[in-house]
Design a protein around this motif. Structure first.
Motif, PDB file in Angstrom:
ATOM      1  N   ASP A   6     -17.030   6.919 -15.180  1.00 34.63           N
ATOM      2  CA  ASP A   6     -17.466   8.292 -15.446  1.00 34.63           C
ATOM      3  C   ASP A   6     -17.206   8.600 -16.917  1.00 34.63           C
ATOM      4  O   ASP A   6     -16.161   9.157 -17.271  1.00 34.63           O
ATOM      5  N   LEU A  31     -19.590  15.225 -20.645  1.00 35.90           N
ATOM      6  CA  LEU A  31     -19.183  13.904 -21.154  1.00 35.90           C
ATOM      7  C   LEU A  31     -20.033  13.500 -22.360  1.00 35.90           C
ATOM      8  O   LEU A  31     -19.534  12.861 -23.298  1.00 35.90           O
ATOM      9  N   LYS A  84     -29.733  12.790 -12.426  1.00 31.56           N
ATOM     10  CA  LYS A  84     -28.701  13.639 -11.814  1.00 31.56           C
ATOM     11  C   LYS A  84     -29.186  15.082 -11.821  1.00 31.56           C
ATOM     12  O   LYS A  84     -29.580  15.605 -12.877  1.00 31.56           O
ATOM     13  N   ARG A 133     -11.792  18.675  -8.577  1.00 33.35           N
ATOM     14  CA  ARG A 133     -12.004  20.114  -8.815  1.00 33.35           C
ATOM     15  C   ARG A 133     -11.681  20.947  -7.576  1.00 33.35           C
ATOM     16  O   ARG A 133     -11.302  22.108  -7.697  1.00 33.35           O
ATOM     17  N   ALA A 165     -16.628  11.747  -6.832  1.00 32.93           N
ATOM     18  CA  ALA A 165     -16.583  12.139  -8.251  1.00 32.93           C
ATOM     19  C   ALA A 165     -15.373  13.027  -8.498  1.00 32.93           C
ATOM     20  O   ALA A 165     -14.674  13.427  -7.564  1.00 32.93           O
ATOM     21  N   SER A 166     -15.140  13.304  -9.795  1.00 30.11           N
ATOM     22  CA  SER A 166     -13.963  14.094 -10.186  1.00 30.11           C
ATOM     23  C   SER A 166     -12.693  13.411  -9.679  1.00 30.11           C
ATOM     24  O   SER A 166     -11.797  14.043  -9.125  1.00 30.11           O
ATOM     25  N   ARG A 168      -9.249  11.770 -10.154  1.00 27.30           N
ATOM     26  CA  ARG A 168      -8.186  12.039 -11.130  1.00 27.30           C
ATOM     27  C   ARG A 168      -7.072  11.007 -11.105  1.00 27.30           C
ATOM     28  O   ARG A 168      -6.265  10.952 -12.027  1.00 27.30           O
ATOM     29  N   THR A 185     -16.845   7.144  -8.831  1.00 27.13           N
ATOM     30  CA  THR A 185     -17.014   7.130 -10.282  1.00 27.13           C
ATOM     31  C   THR A 185     -15.683   7.558 -10.892  1.00 27.13           C
ATOM     32  O   THR A 185     -15.128   8.608 -10.541  1.00 27.13           O
TER      33      THR A 185
END
Ligand code: G3P
Length: 222
Positions: A6, A31, A84, A133, A165-166, A168, A185
């Motif tokens: 990502d 990004l 996307k 998130r 996604a996101s 961490r 990702t």
């Protein structure tokens, strides 16, 4: 489980591609801004030349006609572009049209199982639920992955892949893998964390010093 990185940082992408473990790339407008790249189309073209797998490139508009045109433009860059689009009514309309045309689509900003059902109905190649998130606002991001995987598994006809996604930390990845999510990702820093364990480092230091005591060289052996 497939690993995407990502980032829009081309140096990072080249470095991680050289590991042979990278299956794709995801970018987003934040990004791209962070990368400092001035020509988005050229950037995506360059990334597509480095990685064979899907490269997500996000539309910038939010209205259906402009998003569709942007998506069609992005799809022309290379065969491995995944357009996307945001999980909005207009975004899903674009998803349906592009998917029907044979373009890969990644539906992003998914925060509920109901939204993930809509993305699958719209023919998305990937749906991107944002784990970190949700955690940030005190909800359980990993529970959303579990729900979506469970729902998609009820319907063998669904081909949409769950793209976590996101991400961490390594726990997000391991728990998602246990649930059977198709793709994660991962930011470059978290990918590097995956390699790390103090006992690996300690054990290797011992092996290196013990080997030196043998006075041998494998490459110089007769
Ligand atoms: O690319 C979408 C997603 O992975 C963004 O992650 O860390 O900005 O919440 P994050």
């Amino acid at each position: 489980m497939k690993f995407f990185v990502d980032t829009a940082d081309i140096a990072e992408i080249k470095d991680l591609a050289s590991t042979g473990l990278l299956d794709g790339v995801t970018t987003n407008p934040s990004l791209v801004a962070k990368s400092g790249a001035k020509n988005f189309i050229a950037l995506i073209e360059e990334i597509c030349g480095v990685v064979d797998g899907p490269v997500s490139a996000e539309v910038a508009a939010t209205d259906y006609p402009t998003m569709l045109k942007e998506g069609q433009r992005l799809a022309k860059i290379a065969k491995n572009v995944a357009v996307k689009v945001p999980l909005t009514p207009d975004g899903l309309k674009v998803c349906k049209v592009l998917s029907d045309d044979g373009t890969m689509v990644n539906v992003t900003l998914c925060f509920s199982a109901a939204q993930a059902i809509l993305a699958a109905k719209a023919g998305a190649t990937f749906v991107s639920p944002f784990v970190g998130r949700l955690d940030d606002i005190g909800q359980d991001g990993l529970n959303l992955i579990s729900e979506i995987v469970e729902i998609y598994n009820q319907y063998p006809a669904i081909e949409t892949e769950v793209l976590v996604a996101s991400v961490r930390n390594p726990v997000h990845l391991v728990e998602s893998a246990k649930m059977g999510a198709h793709v994660a990702t991962i930011p470059p820093a978290v990918i590097r964390q995956l390699y790390s364990h103090p006992l690996t480092e300690k054990g290797l230091a011992t092996f290196v010093s013990d080997w030196a005591k043998t006075g041998q060289s494998i490459l110089d052996a007769a």
